[in-house]
Design a protein around this motif. Structure first.
Motif, PDB file in Angstrom:
ATOM      1  N   HIS A 160       0.827  -1.203   0.000  1.00 38.48           N
ATOM      2  CA  HIS A 160       0.000   0.000   0.000  1.00 38.48           C
ATOM      3  C   HIS A 160       0.864   1.258   0.000  1.00 38.48           C
ATOM      4  CE1 HIS A 160      -3.658   2.282   0.533  1.00 38.48           C
ATOM      5  NE2 HIS A 160      -3.124   2.938   1.548  1.00 38.48           N
ATOM      6  N   GLY A 161       2.076   1.157   0.530  1.00 41.84           N
ATOM      7  CA  GLY A 161       2.988   2.291   0.517  1.00 41.84           C
ATOM      8  C   GLY A 161       3.991   2.242  -0.607  1.00 41.84           C
TER       9      GLY A 161
ATOM     10  N   ARG B 139      -7.267  -2.108  10.164  1.00 42.62           N
ATOM     11  CA  ARG B 139      -7.486  -2.024  11.606  1.00 42.62           C
ATOM     12  C   ARG B 139      -6.164  -1.997  12.365  1.00 42.62           C
ATOM     13  NH1 ARG B 139     -12.373  -6.156  13.278  1.00 42.62           N
ATOM     14  NH2 ARG B 139     -13.804  -5.694  11.579  1.00 42.62           N
ATOM     15  N   ALA B 140      -5.161  -1.427  11.760  1.00 34.27           N
ATOM     16  CA  ALA B 140      -3.837  -1.431  12.371  1.00 34.27           C
ATOM     17  C   ALA B 140      -3.758  -0.395  13.487  1.00 34.27           C
ATOM     18  CB  ALA B 140      -2.769  -1.147  11.324  1.00 34.27           C
TER      19      ALA B 140
ATOM     20  N   ASP C 201      -4.678   5.123   6.382  1.00 35.45           N
ATOM     21  CA  ASP C 201      -5.228   4.026   5.576  1.00 35.45           C
ATOM     22  C   ASP C 201      -4.998   2.681   6.263  1.00 35.45           C
ATOM     23  OD1 ASP C 201      -6.327   5.538   3.600  1.00 35.45           O
ATOM     24  OD2 ASP C 201      -4.848   5.055   2.056  1.00 35.45           O
ATOM     25  N   LEU C 202      -3.817   2.490   6.858  1.00 35.00           N
ATOM     26  CA  LEU C 202      -3.568   1.228   7.555  1.00 35.00           C
ATOM     27  C   LEU C 202      -4.494   1.076   8.754  1.00 35.00           C
ATOM     28  CD1 LEU C 202       0.299   0.648   7.519  1.00 35.00           C
ATOM     29  CD2 LEU C 202      -1.431   0.067   5.818  1.00 35.00           C
TER      30      LEU C 202
ATOM     31  N   GLY D 230       5.082   5.947  -1.243  1.00 29.59           N
ATOM     32  CA  GLY D 230       3.742   6.167  -0.727  1.00 29.59           C
ATOM     33  C   GLY D 230       3.698   6.177   0.787  1.00 29.59           C
ATOM     34  N   MET D 231       4.824   5.805   1.420  1.00 29.89           N
ATOM     35  CA  MET D 231       4.903   5.798   2.886  1.00 29.89           C
ATOM     36  C   MET D 231       5.453   7.099   3.439  1.00 29.89           C
ATOM     37  SD  MET D 231       6.501   2.127   3.988  1.00 29.89           S
ATOM     38  CE  MET D 231       5.749   0.566   3.522  1.00 29.89           C
ATOM     39  N   LEU D 232       6.505   7.603   2.777  1.00 31.18           N
ATOM     40  CA  LEU D 232       7.211   8.774   3.292  1.00 31.18           C
ATOM     41  C   LEU D 232       8.054   9.376   2.188  1.00 31.18           C
ATOM     42  CD1 LEU D 232      10.260   7.643   5.485  1.00 31.18           C
ATOM     43  CD2 LEU D 232       9.163   6.197   3.776  1.00 31.18           C
TER      44      LEU D 232
END
Length: 410
Positions: A76-77, A147-148, A141-142, A328-330
Motif C-alpha cells: 500500500h505504501g 485495523r492497524a 489508511d492502515l 507512498g509511505m514517506l
C-alpha cells in the motif's frame, strides 16, 4: 513433515486490531474482486509452501493470509514497479490498488469472528520510529482498512522490543512468545500481523482410543506417536495418488482437510500437482463416505525469514535498498531510500482430541539507506508424510496450510 499455514490465521507484516471496521468498507468490494483476491492469496500461499518444502524439506507450516495481509500493507505504501511486483507475487495483479485495499479490509473483517466452537481473529499493528516523517494518509489508511494500531516509539529504547514481543504474545495467546530479538540501526518501521485460530472438532476424538502407533517419515527412523482414532461419516476423496478427508469443526464455517499420498515418499509428487485450482477441484469432488481415520496428535512450530523465498517468487525490488519505491509511505531521496529489510514468519499448530489451535505472526521491517536519526467403508491411516489445510468454508480462504513430514507428538 512439512507444514504450511493458511490463512488462516496467519500473520503478515504489520498489524494490530483496534476496533470494528465499518460495514461500508466491506460492502464496497464486488463478488468478482473478492473471489480474485481469495484465489490469488490462496495460490500465493500454496506456492510459498511448495517452494519452501522443495528447498528445505522438513515441516513447513504458515499462514498465507497473515503473510499476504502484512505484505499488502507494505504494498500500500509502494509505488511503480515495486508495487506491481508485490501484487503480482501475491496473486493480486488483476486487481487495482484500490481493490486490494478494500478486499484486505473485507478479509480483516471476516477473520474476526467467534462462536461456541471456534475463535478466530487477526490483529495488525505498526510501530513507527520517532522523528520519521511518514505520510499521515498512509498511516490512516492502515488504521482504516487494516485495523492497524499505530504507535510512534523510540527504536533505541531497550524497552521497545519487549513491548513489541508482548503484543505478539498477547495476540497469539502465548503460543508465539516473541518475533523480534533485535532491530537494525537503520530500521524505521515495524509492521506486524498476528492471526489466531482455535476450534473444537464437530465430533471430538475419544482419548480412550488414542494409542501409540508408528509414523514413518520419508527419511529417518519410524517413531511411535500418540495416534487418535475416529469412525463415522466424512467428506472423502480417493484417487490413485492420494486419500483426502475433511474433519469439520463445531462451527461448520471451518474445516481441516487432510491429504495423504498413497506412497510413503509421495509428498513431493503431491505438492508438484498442488495448485489453487486443483485444490478447489479436489474439494468439490469429495463425497460423504463411512470410514475411520487414524491421526497423530501433534504440535509443530515453524520459523523462517522469508526474504530469499519472496525474492525467488518475484518480489525483488522492494528488498533492494536502491530500487525499492516506497514513496507512498514517506518522502525519500537518493541518499535516504526506504526498503523492506526483513520479513519473518512464525507459526504454531497443535492438533489433539478436542480440536486445533493455530497461530501465526509476520513481521516486516522497513529500513532506510540513511537513517535520520455414501460408498464403501474406507480406512485412512495417516502414518506417513501428509498435507493439510484449514479452510474458511464461507469464502474459501485457506487459513493455514501445511506439509507435515515428521510430526512431533504432544
Amino acid at each position: 513433515m512439512r507444514l504450511l499455514g493458511t490463512v488462516v490465521t496467519l500473520v503478515a507484516l504489520v498489524v494490530v486490531v483496534s476496533g470494528c471496521l465499518g460495514g461500508s468498507l466491506l460492502a464496497t468490494g464486488t463478488t468478482s474482486s473478492s473471489q480474485t483476491f481469495t484465489e490469488g492469496v490462496n495460490d500465493f500461499g500454496l506456492r510459498l509452501v511448495k517452494t519452501l518444502w522443495e528447498q528445505e524439506g522438513g515441516n513447513v507450516f504458515l499462514s498465507p493470509t497473515s503473510i499476504a495481509l502484512c505484505l499488502s500493507m507494505v504494498a500500500h505504501g509502494a509505488r511503480g514497479e515495486t508495487q506491481r511486483e508485490m501484487h503480482e507475487t501475491l496473486g493480486l495483479a488483476a486487481l487495482t490498488p484500490e481493490e486490494v485495499k478494500r478486499q484486505s479490509a473485507r478479509l480483516v473483517e471476516t477473520l474476526n469472528t467467534a462462536s461456541s466452537g471456534v475463535t478466530l481473529y487477526t490483529a495488525n499493528a505498526l510501530w513507527a520510529r520517532e522523528g520519521i516523517p511518514f505520510y499521515q494518509t498512509y498511516l490512516e489508511d492502515l488504521k482504516t482498512y487494516y485495523r492497524a494500531e499505530a504507535e510512534t516509539v523510540d527504536f533505541t529504547d531497550p524497552a521497545t522490543i519487549p513491548r513489541i514481543n508482548q503484543w505478539v504474545r498477547e495476540k497469539t495467546r502465548g503460543t508465539i512468545p516473541t518475533i523480534l530479538d533485535r532491530l537494525p540501526e537503520n530500521a524505521i518501521l515495524v509492521l506486524l500481523n498476528a492471526t489466531y485460530f482455535k476450534g473444537k472438532w464437530e465430533t471430538a476424538f475419544d482419548p480412550a482410543h488414542t494409542q501409540d502407533l508408528p509414523f514413518f517419515p520419508e527419511n529417518g527412523t519410524p517413531k511411535d506417536l500418540p495416534t487418535m482414532w475416529q469412525e463415522g461419516s466424512f467428506l472423502y476423496l480417493e484417487t490413485e495418488d492420494f486419500q483426502a478427508v475433511k474433519l469439520p469443526y463445531a462451527d461448520e464455517r471451518f474445516g481441516m482437510y487432510l491429504f495423504l499420498p498413497r506412497k510413503q515418499d509421495g509428498l513431493g509428487a503431491f505438492l508438484g500437482k498442488l495448485s489453487e485450482s486443483a485444490l478447489e477441484d479436489w474439494i468439490a469432488a469429495m463425497e460423504k463416505r463411512q470410514g475411520e481415520i487414524f491421526l497423530p496428535r501433534f504440535r509443530v512450530t515453524f520459523e523462517r525469514v522469508l526474504n530469499d523465498i519472496l525474492i525467488a517468487l518475484g518480489m525483488e525490488n522492494v528488498f533492494n535498498p536502491f530500487r525499492a519505491d516506497l514513496s507512498g509511505m514517506l518522502p525519500v531521496s537518493p541518499s535516504a531510500n526506504a526498503y523492506l529489510s526483513e520479513v519473518k514468519h512464525k507459526s504454531f499448530l497443535e492438533v489433539n482430541e478436542e480440536g486445533t489451535e493455530a497461530s501465526a505472526v509476520t513481521s516486516g521491517i522497513i529500513a532506510i539507506t540513511a537513517v535520520p536519526l455414501p460408498g464403501e467403508r474406507f480406512t485412512m491411516r495417516v502414518d506417513h508424510p501428509f498435507f493439510l489445510i484449514i479452510r474458511d468454508e464461507r469464502d474459501g480462504n485457506v487459513l493455514f496450510a501445511g506439509a507435515i513430514e515428521n510430526p512431533e507428538g504432544s
